[in-house]
Design an enzyme around this catalytic site. Structure first.
Site, mmCIF file in Angstrom:
data_model
loop_
_atom_site.group_PDB
_atom_site.id
_atom_site.type_symbol
_atom_site.label_atom_id
_atom_site.label_comp_id
_atom_site.label_asym_id
_atom_site.label_seq_id
_atom_site.Cartn_x
_atom_site.Cartn_y
_atom_site.Cartn_z
ATOM 1 N N ASP A 83 104.731 -4.563 40.560
ATOM 2 C CA ASP A 83 104.695 -5.496 41.685
ATOM 3 C C ASP A 83 103.819 -6.685 41.318
ATOM 4 O O ASP A 83 103.013 -6.609 40.381
ATOM 5 C CB ASP A 83 104.145 -4.783 42.928
ATOM 6 C CG ASP A 83 104.547 -5.447 44.238
ATOM 7 O OD1 ASP A 83 105.095 -6.561 44.193
ATOM 8 O OD2 ASP A 83 104.306 -4.851 45.305
ATOM 9 N N GLU A 105 104.646 -2.282 50.498
ATOM 10 C CA GLU A 105 104.121 -2.336 49.137
ATOM 11 C C GLU A 105 103.002 -1.311 48.946
ATOM 12 O O GLU A 105 102.920 -0.649 47.912
ATOM 13 C CB GLU A 105 103.607 -3.745 48.832
ATOM 14 C CG GLU A 105 104.715 -4.771 48.636
ATOM 15 C CD GLU A 105 104.219 -6.187 48.524
ATOM 16 O OE1 GLU A 105 104.944 -7.018 47.948
ATOM 17 O OE2 GLU A 105 103.110 -6.493 49.015
ATOM 18 N N LYS A 123 96.613 -16.326 39.136
ATOM 19 C CA LYS A 123 96.312 -15.303 40.143
ATOM 20 C C LYS A 123 95.019 -14.536 39.831
ATOM 21 O O LYS A 123 94.555 -13.749 40.660
ATOM 22 C CB LYS A 123 97.476 -14.323 40.260
ATOM 23 C CG LYS A 123 98.819 -14.991 40.593
ATOM 24 C CD LYS A 123 98.764 -15.737 41.908
ATOM 25 C CE LYS A 123 100.040 -16.520 42.174
ATOM 26 N NZ LYS A 123 101.206 -15.678 42.344
#
EC number: 5.3.1.6
Length: 234
Positions: A83, A105, A123
């Site tokens: 993910d 999730e 990120k």
């Protein structure tokens, strides 16, 4: 490389961890979708996997591209989840939920023996919180829930706007039928304390702090692929 190219490279590297016969949790978001596209090519060439999606959007893409799918009720134990994330800190704690699928999730990640996060270098952060924290809430008592979130966060020294997520002029509704409040706290010094405080609010269904779930992060940057392992905060 542009952002999309970096996402593709991270997804390609993660595909190397997928083995024949795996029960695979498949995430939501733009980076996860690049992974689905690459996975579908491998499936077409004979790779045997069964997928469990974290959103209706991912489910639709997987079925469109021919990736065999199951549900978490049919396949309650997964080998690996792959993910994306909105932020990744040195402990591999995450902020997730920018795409609105944080509850599913987190359920899928908990059901998995391992979780690999894929992302581009932007990120990776020293401290979580620059990205607004998504908090999934029940429709009933929305204002009361938001006020209690405010009180709990202020007790931890956190402040900032709490904004109901809007899409196309209407409140954004998750696959589970809930709403999302985006909390712009800024730097979060103690993610575990905030996690506990938010879970104490009855109207909070789940939040986007993923703590202790990711085993590995595959990060693509201008210098190539970097593999990150959790740094022990103690």
């Amino acid at each position: 490389m542009d952002a999309k190219a970096l996402k593709i490279e991270a997804a390609r590297a993660a595909l190397g961890y997928v083995e024949d016969g795996m029960r695979l949790g498949i995430g939501t978001g733009s980076t996860a979708e690049e992974f689905v596209r690459l996975l579908a090519v491998r499936v077409e060439k004979g790779l045997k996997v069964i997928g469990v999606s974290t959103s209706e959007r991912t489910e639709a893409l997987c079925r469109e591209l021919g990736v065999p799918m199951s549900t978490l009720d049919e396949t309650p134990e997964l080998d690996l989840t792959i993910d994306g994330a909105d932020e990744i800190d040195p402990e591999l704690s995450l902020i997730k939920g920018g795409g609105g699928a944080l509850l599913r999730e987190k359920i899928v990640a908990f059901a998995s023996a391992r979780m690999i996060v894929i992302a581009d270098k932007s990120k990776v952060v020293k401290h979580l919180g620059a990205f607004a924290l998504p908090i999934e809430v029940n429709r009933f008592g929305l204002k009361a829930t938001m006020e209690e979130i405010r009180r709990e966060s202020e007790s931890l020294g956190l402040s900032g706007p709490l904004v109901l997520r809007i899409k196309d002029g209407h409140p954004f509704v998750t696959d589970g039928g809930h709403l999302i409040v985006d909390a712009s706290f800024g730097r979060i010094p103690d993610t575990r304390a905030l996690s506990r405080a938010l879970h104490d609010v009855p109207g909070v269904v789940e939040h986007g702090l993923f703590i202790g779930l990711a085993d590995l992060a595959i990060v693509a940057g201008s210098n190539g692929i970097e593999t990150l392992h959790p740094v022990d905060a103690s």
